[in-house]
Enzyme design. Structure first.
Site, PDB file in Angstrom:
ATOM      1  CD  GLU A 220      59.777  10.408  50.840  1.00 65.45           C
ATOM      2  OE1 GLU A 220      59.630   9.250  50.465  1.00 65.45           O
ATOM      3  OE2 GLU A 220      59.042  10.918  51.704  1.00 65.45           O
TER       4      GLU A 220
ATOM      5  CB  SER B 174      52.201   6.735  58.269  1.00 63.67           C
ATOM      6  OG  SER B 174      51.015   6.094  57.847  1.00 63.67           O
TER       7      SER B 174
ATOM      8  CE  LYS C  69      56.427   4.012  56.579  1.00 69.53           C
ATOM      9  NZ  LYS C  69      56.289   4.188  55.134  1.00 69.53           N
TER      10      LYS C  69
END
Ligand code: ARG
Length: 463
Positions: free
Chosen positions: A290, A277, A283
């Site tokens: 996705e 991130s 993260k």
């Protein structure tokens, strides 16, 4: 410069028309197929005595030179040429003179584009199959290592019955097998050449369509020219096949996303295929699955778009059909990329057997086994269901899983429960009792893996 078709026109085309009408910016992707089709056509015209041997030689040499120019980035693309067919033909005539103008004898851009596009789709069908084979092989290799790894089998995303991770992976193997079968069957169905159909009605020249079909790797020529120049079923089928395959990929992706969350913690994606991130330093995001899930949307869109373009078109060719290509190129490109990266993600992810097994000990997964145990001892199923419900309530009260209760505790719930009950409540035992054909028992999963592997080997030989 004047257009090739400008004989009956008195005014020059507007540049806006060129921009709107041209397919060259995207159909240049078909240059290899266009050149292969033209070489086969020229050779056949030579064999049939329609062209002189010297003309054929000049045409073939010129086309090979053009292929080189395109590959080296030297070819000059001019949108005013409209499409790849006319761009190549114009260059050929520049290179070899009048012989170039004879190439289009007994041919039209209508059969030419139908041929080029079909060749592209046929090659894509083959590439899809070979990438799918690698994916299935990867799933089966993983499955083999995990026929004993317990996993909570779910319905409604709620813990249901214990299964093995291997079993779960073979389920995806079976899905992707159907995808392979769809690509193979589309390939076989459309393995016929439209070349020589000309504009729509065939040609008076003594051509040999069998010859060009064979030369280009088809089983034979198509049956009816009016159909052949206006048929895009082959394109629709690959779009559908890719859309369905992406739906499968998307479902697997969704599970990978869930499994890599803290809440599940079943897998860790390799750093090679995860992203960070820009603001939250801790993260690690599952961007790849996705995006696979997201790309499924455009694969559906491409299918819907072409179905809609084709709807209501009168026979035969209509310019609407130029809209057939970009969606197919997009679906093929993204489908191939998706298969490649999904295979890598699976090969490099870390699997936490412990976490999967821990999760299996939550949710009383062997409740059905206790009910079956009672049924085997003569208790009517409804009653057994009720007694098991009380055993589950007891486990909840004690803050443990049903599989962890002892005989002494369960005896209190119903006197018909014997000391052998503990074996029945064991999770791995439960999994291994489901040994009916297609079930999750270790031996049965091994049989399923072998069956799929045998199928893969046989496919290797014939496709
Ligand atoms: N660029 C056209 C296409 O992609 C080629 C066929 C054109 N045929 C015609 N009669 N205008 O569909």
């Amino acid at each position: 410069m004047a257009k090739m078709w400008s004989g009956r026109f008195t005014q020059e085309a507007s540049s806006l028309l060129d921009e709107f009408n041209a397919s060259l910016p995207f159909d240049k992707e078909l240059y290899l197929q266009d050149i292969a089709g033209s070489i086969a056509h020229a050779k056949m015209l030579g064999k049939q005595g329609i062209l002189d041997p010297e003309e054929v030689e000049a045409i073939v040499g010129g086309l090979q030179q053009i292929r080189g120019e395109i590959e080296r980035g030297e070819f000059v693309w001019d949108i005013a040429d409209e499409d790849i067919h006319m761009a190549i033909e114009k260059r050929l005539t520049q290179l070899i003179g009048d012989a170039g103008k004879k190439l289009h004898t007994a041919r039209s851009r209508n059969d030419q584009v139908a041929l080029d596009f079909r060749l592209y789709v046929q090659e894509s069908n083959r590439r899809m199959v070979s990438l799918l084979k690698e994916l299935i092989d990867t799933l089966l290799t993983l499955a083999r290592d995990h026929t004993e790894t317990l996993l909570p089998g779910m319905t409604h995303l709620q813990h249901a019955q214990p299964i093995s991770l291997g079993y779960h992976l073979v389920a995806y193997g079976a899905m992707f097998k159907r995808d392979v079968e769809r690509f193979v069957s589309s390939y076989e169905r459309h393995n016929y050449s439209p070349l020589g159909c000309a504009a729509l009605a065939g040609t008076p020249h003594p051509i040999d369509r069998e010859e060009t079909a064979r030369e280009l790797g088809f089983r034979g020529p198509t049956l009816n020219c009016l159909d052949s120049v206006s048929d895009r079923d082959f394109a629709l089928e690959i779009l559908f096949n890719i859309a369905t395959m992406m739906m499968h990929i998307s479902r697997l992706s969704e599970e990978l996303i869930l499994w890599s969350s803290y809440e599940f913690g079943f897998i860790k994606m390799s750093d090679q295929y995860a992203t960070g991130s820009s603001i939250m330093p801790q993260k690690k995001n599952p961007d790849v699955p996705e995006l696979l899930r997201g790309k499924t949307g455009r694969a559906y869109g491409n299918l819907m778009a072409l179905l809609t373009v084709m709807k209501g078109l009168p026979l035969a060719y209509n310019k609407d059909m130029q809209e057939d290509k970009e969606g197919v190129f997009d679906s093929v490109r993204n489908g191939e990329l998706s298969l490649k990266i999904l295979t890598k993600v699976l090969q490099t992810m870390e699997i936490d057997r412990e976490a999967m097994e821990r999760a299996t000990r939550v949710g009383h997964l062997t409740a059905t086994d206790l009910a079956d145990y009672l049924v085997e001892r003569g208790v009517p199923f409804r009653e057994a269901h009720f007694i098991t419900g009380r055993a589950v309530a007891l486990a909840e009260e004690l803050g443990r899983d049903l599989s962890e209760l002892r005989y002494e505790e369960l005896r209190e719930v119903d006197g018909r429960i014997g000391p052998d009950v503990e074996e029945y409540l064991d999770l791995r035992h439960s999994m291994n009792t489901r040994n009916s054909s297609g079930g999750t028992a270790q031996e049965e999963v091994e049989r399923q893996i072998e069956k799929l592997q045998k199928w893969l080997r046989e496919l290797q030989e014939e496709f």
